[in-house]
Scaffold this motif. Structure first.
Motif, short mmCIF file in Angstrom:
data_model
loop_
_atom_site.label_atom_id
_atom_site.label_comp_id
_atom_site.label_asym_id
_atom_site.label_seq_id
_atom_site.Cartn_x
_atom_site.Cartn_y
_atom_site.Cartn_z
N MET A 1 0.70 -1.12 -0.12
CA MET A 1 -0.07 -0.03 -0.01
C MET A 1 0.88 1.23 0.13
O MET A 1 1.36 1.46 1.01
N ALA A 2 1.02 1.79 -1.19
CA ALA A 2 2.15 2.92 -1.27
C ALA A 2 1.35 4.46 -0.95
O ALA A 2 -0.02 4.60 -1.56
N ILE A 3 2.12 5.26 -0.27
CA ILE A 3 1.25 6.52 0.04
C ILE A 3 1.78 7.57 -1.07
O ILE A 3 3.28 7.63 -1.02
N ILE A 4 1.31 8.58 -1.36
CA ILE A 4 1.71 9.60 -2.21
C ILE A 4 1.11 10.74 -1.62
O ILE A 4 -0.19 10.84 -1.11
N GLN A 5 1.85 11.84 -1.62
CA GLN A 5 1.48 13.16 -0.73
C GLN A 5 1.75 14.36 -1.72
O GLN A 5 2.73 14.49 -2.41
N PRO A 6 0.81 15.33 -1.89
CA PRO A 6 1.14 16.46 -2.26
C PRO A 6 1.93 17.35 -1.69
O PRO A 6 2.33 17.03 -0.43
N PHE A 7 2.62 18.41 -2.30
CA PHE A 7 3.49 19.29 -1.64
C PHE A 7 3.56 20.61 -2.33
O PHE A 7 3.00 20.67 -3.52
N LYS A 8 3.80 21.51 -1.50
CA LYS A 8 4.15 22.84 -2.21
C LYS A 8 5.37 23.24 -3.00
O LYS A 8 6.31 23.59 -2.48
N ALA A 9 4.89 22.83 -4.31
CA ALA A 9 6.07 22.80 -5.11
C ALA A 9 6.61 24.13 -5.59
O ALA A 9 5.59 25.26 -5.55
N VAL A 10 7.65 24.39 -6.04
CA VAL A 10 8.13 25.31 -6.53
C VAL A 10 8.52 25.24 -8.03
O VAL A 10 8.88 24.17 -8.52
N HIS A 11 8.19 26.26 -8.89
CA HIS A 11 8.39 25.90 -10.27
C HIS A 11 8.51 27.33 -11.07
O HIS A 11 8.25 28.42 -10.57
N ALA A 185 -4.73 20.28 -8.27
CA ALA A 185 -5.00 20.92 -7.10
C ALA A 185 -6.36 20.59 -6.20
O ALA A 185 -6.34 20.83 -5.05
N ASP A 186 -7.15 19.86 -7.21
CA ASP A 186 -8.40 19.50 -6.70
C ASP A 186 -8.28 18.31 -5.47
O ASP A 186 -7.81 17.56 -5.70
N GLU A 187 -8.84 18.74 -4.39
CA GLU A 187 -8.92 17.85 -3.22
C GLU A 187 -9.32 16.36 -3.51
O GLU A 187 -8.69 15.59 -3.01
N ASN A 188 -10.48 16.43 -4.20
CA ASN A 188 -11.06 15.28 -4.39
C ASN A 188 -10.41 14.49 -5.55
O ASN A 188 -10.20 13.15 -5.44
N GLU A 189 -9.51 15.20 -6.43
CA GLU A 189 -8.82 14.33 -7.49
C GLU A 189 -7.42 13.89 -6.38
O GLU A 189 -7.15 12.66 -6.87
N ILE A 190 -7.03 14.79 -5.74
CA ILE A 190 -5.80 14.11 -4.82
C ILE A 190 -6.08 12.95 -4.17
O ILE A 190 -5.40 11.98 -4.03
N GLN A 191 -7.29 13.00 -3.51
CA GLN A 191 -7.66 11.77 -2.74
C GLN A 191 -7.85 10.44 -3.44
O GLN A 191 -7.65 9.55 -3.12
N TRP A 192 -8.57 10.70 -4.84
CA TRP A 192 -8.97 9.68 -5.41
C TRP A 192 -7.55 9.16 -5.92
O TRP A 192 -7.36 7.62 -5.93
N LEU A 193 -6.40 9.68 -6.23
CA LEU A 193 -5.05 9.42 -6.80
C LEU A 193 -4.46 8.78 -5.56
O LEU A 193 -3.72 7.60 -5.90
N GLN A 194 -4.46 9.33 -4.37
CA GLN A 194 -3.97 8.65 -3.25
C GLN A 194 -4.53 7.14 -2.97
O GLN A 194 -3.74 6.20 -2.69
N GLU A 195 -6.13 7.08 -2.98
CA GLU A 195 -6.53 5.81 -3.06
C GLU A 195 -6.20 4.74 -4.21
O GLU A 195 -5.92 3.63 -3.95
N GLN A 196 -6.10 5.43 -5.33
CA GLN A 196 -5.57 4.27 -6.57
C GLN A 196 -4.19 3.82 -6.14
O GLN A 196 -3.90 2.58 -6.33
N PHE A 197 -3.31 4.70 -5.56
CA PHE A 197 -2.02 4.04 -5.34
C PHE A 197 -1.76 3.08 -4.01
O PHE A 197 -1.03 2.25 -3.90
N LYS A 198 -2.68 3.29 -3.08
CA LYS A 198 -2.87 2.56 -2.02
C LYS A 198 -3.31 1.14 -2.34
O LYS A 198 -3.01 0.04 -1.93
N SER A 199 -4.29 1.22 -3.73
CA SER A 199 -4.58 -0.43 -4.11
C SER A 199 -3.68 -0.71 -5.26
O SER A 199 -3.76 -2.03 -5.19
#
Length: 406
Positions: A1-11, A185-199
Motif C-alpha cells: 500500500m503505497a502512500i503519495i503526498q501532495p507538496f507545495k512545489a516551486v516551479h 490541485a482539486d482535493e477530490n482528485e488528489i484523494q482519488w489518486l491517493q486511493e489508487q496508489f494505495k490499491s
C-alpha cells in the motif's frame, strides 16, 4: 500500500520556463556549461553551480550554501514561484520516438524503509552522504526519483482525460523535446489518486537509488526537527509499461594476457561463437551477446545447457557476462572501481564501441541485450542487487522544472 503526498512545489513562471530548466548538471561538458552560464541568466544551472569559475577552489560546504543563496535569489526575483497549497502534477515528456507521462508526488520515507518502495541497485555510501549534505544545506531537491507501478485501467483513463485539459506549463527544448505539466490541485482528485496508489501496492525504483537513500539518511539525521517535509521525497511515478530501458555495454582495455585466439577459445567453453565480420551486429535476444575484437564483430550465444539459473540475478545477462567472461577470463573483480572497464549506454550508437576499440584505447567491446522491466521487478521482489551499470533508463527529468523544498 503505497502512500503519495501532495507538496507545495516551486516551479518557473510560464514565460521563463524554457529558459530556466536544464538537463541534469552532469550532462554538460565544461565548454557547453560555460556557454549556458554566460548567455542565459535564467538557467537553473546558475543555481546548481553558482561559483562555476571557482568551483575547484571552494569546499562542498561553501558551495552548497552558495547554491541555497542563489536559489533564494531566483525566488526573490520571481523567476521561481511557489504553490500556495500542496498539489500533485501530471507531467509528460515527448520526444521524436517516445512519450512518457506520469505523476509527480511526494513518496514516503516509511514506505522506503518498509520495502513498499522496492530497490534493485546498490549504492555508494560516499555519494549517499554527499547528497544528504547537499539536501541539508540547500533545503531543496529538483531531481525526482523515477518509480514504476503496475497500472490500472482507471488510472490510465484518468491520465488520458487529464492530459486533455489546459496545462500549467507547456514548452519545448533545444534537444527537440516537448514538456507539459498539469497541476492537480482539486482535493477530490488528489484523494482519488491517493486511493489508487494505495490499491496498486508496491512501487519500484527505476532510477534514483542514491537520491532516495540520501533522503532517508537526511530523515534519520533531522527527523526530530519537526519538519514534516522530511517524511517524503519527490518522485516521478510512471507505469512500468511506459519506461524505456537501454543496456549498458562494456569496453575492456586488454585481454588479461591472452592472445586473441586463446581468448576466443576460452569463450567457446560457454558460448556458440559466430563471426559477423564488419556487420554492426548487436544482440536481438536474451542470452545473446555481441563482441567487437580486432576489427570484427562476433555473436556469442550462451550455451544454456551449461547453466542452472536458480534466482533472478543468476539469469541476468549482465551477471552472466560477469561470471563467465569478465571475472574468470579477464580478471575484473570489481565492476565499479576497476579502471580496465568502461561503460557505454545503449542510447549511443554501436559505432562508439567500434571507434574506441579501433583507436587502441580498448581491446574488446561487449554488447548486451536490454534488461526487461520484469527482470528488474523480479530482482527487487527477491531483494537482490543487479551488477553496476546494467541499465540506462528513460525518461530523464529536467532540473528546475519542479522543486521539492525540505
Amino acid at each position: 500500500m503505497a502512500i503519495i503526498q501532495p507538496f507545495k512545489a516551486v516551479h518557473p513562471t510560464a514565460d521563463k520556463v524554457s529558459l530556466v530548466t536544464s538537463r541534469s548538471y552532469d550532462d554538460y561538458g565544461a565548454t557547453e556549461l560555460a556557454a549556458y552560464l554566460e548567455f542565459n541568466p535564467f538557467s537553473f544551472l546558475h543555481i546548481l553551480n553558482p561559483a562555476y569559475m571557482n568551483q575547484q577552489k571552494i569546499g562542498f560546504d561553501k558551495r552548497f550554501k552558495a547554491v541555497a543563496h542563489k536559489y533564494a535569489d531566483f525566488k526573490r526575483d520571481g523567476i521561481l514561484v511557489q504553490e500556495e497549497k500542496a498539489v500533485l502534477y501530471l507531467y509528460q515528456i515527448e520526444s521524436k520516438n517516445h512519450a512518457f507521462i506520469g505523476i509527480l508526488a511526494g513518496t514516503s520515507i516509511k514506505d522506503y524503509q518498509d520495502n513498499v518502495i522496492k530497490k534493485h541497485e546498490d549504492t555508494l555510501q560516499y555519494r549517499v552522504d554527499l547528497f544528504k549534505d547537499y539536501l541539508h544545506q540547500t533545503g531543496f531537491n529538483t531531481e525526482p526519483v523515477l518509480m514504476t507501478y503496475n497500472s490500472t485501467t482507471a488510472l490510465s483513463e484518468w491520465i488520458k482525460a487529464k492530459s486533455q485539459e489546459r496545462p500549467l506549463l507547456d514548452f519545448s527544448t533545444t534537444n527537440k523535446e516537448k514538456h507539459t505539466l498539469w497541476k492537480i490541485a482539486d482535493e477530490n482528485e488528489i484523494q482519488w489518486l491517493q486511493e489508487q496508489f494505495k490499491s496498486i501496492g508496491d512501487l519500484y525504483i527505476a532510477d534514483g537509488h542514491h537520491r532516495s537513500a540520501s533522503a532517508e539518511l537526511l530523515y534519520e539525521q533531522d527527523k526530530n526537527s519537526g519538519n514534516q517535509n522530511l517524511d517524503y521525497f519527490m518522485s516521478y511515478l510512471i507505469a512500468d509499461s511506459n519506461v524505456k530501458i537501454y543496456e549498458y555495454n562494456r569496453l575492456i582495455r586488454d585481454l588479461n594476457g591472452f592472445s586473441k585466439e586463446d581468448f576466443i577459445k576460452k569463450l567457446a567453453d560457454n558460448f556458440v561463437i559466430k563471426s559477423k565480420k564488419q556487420e554492426l551486429w548487436k544482440p536481438k535476444h536474451k542470452f545473446e551477446f555481441g563482441m567487437y575484437l580486432d576489427n570484427d564483430f562476433y555473436s556469442l550465444k550462451l550455451k544454456e545447457e551449461n547453466f542452472i539459473f536458480d534466482d533472478a540475478l543468476s539469469g541476468l545477462d549482465a551477471q552472466i557476462l560477469y561470471k563467465t567472461v569478465l571475472q574468470p577470463i579477464l580478471g575484473i573483480d570489481d565492476l565499479r572501481t576497476d579502471d580496465r572497464i568502461a561503460y557505454v549506454p545503449g542510447t549511443k550508437s554501436i559505432t562508439t564501441i567500434k571507434e574506441q576499440v579501433d583507436n587502441g584505447e580498448f581491446e574488446v567491446g561487449f554488447m548486451l541485450f536490454p534488461i526487461s522491466i520484469k527482470e528488474i521487478k523480479d530482482l527487487a521482489d527477491a531483494n537482490l542487487i543487479m551488477p553496476p551499470k546494467s541499465t540506462f533508463i528513460e525518461p530523464k527529468f529536467r532540473s528546475g522544472l519542479v522543486v521539492y523544498e525540505i
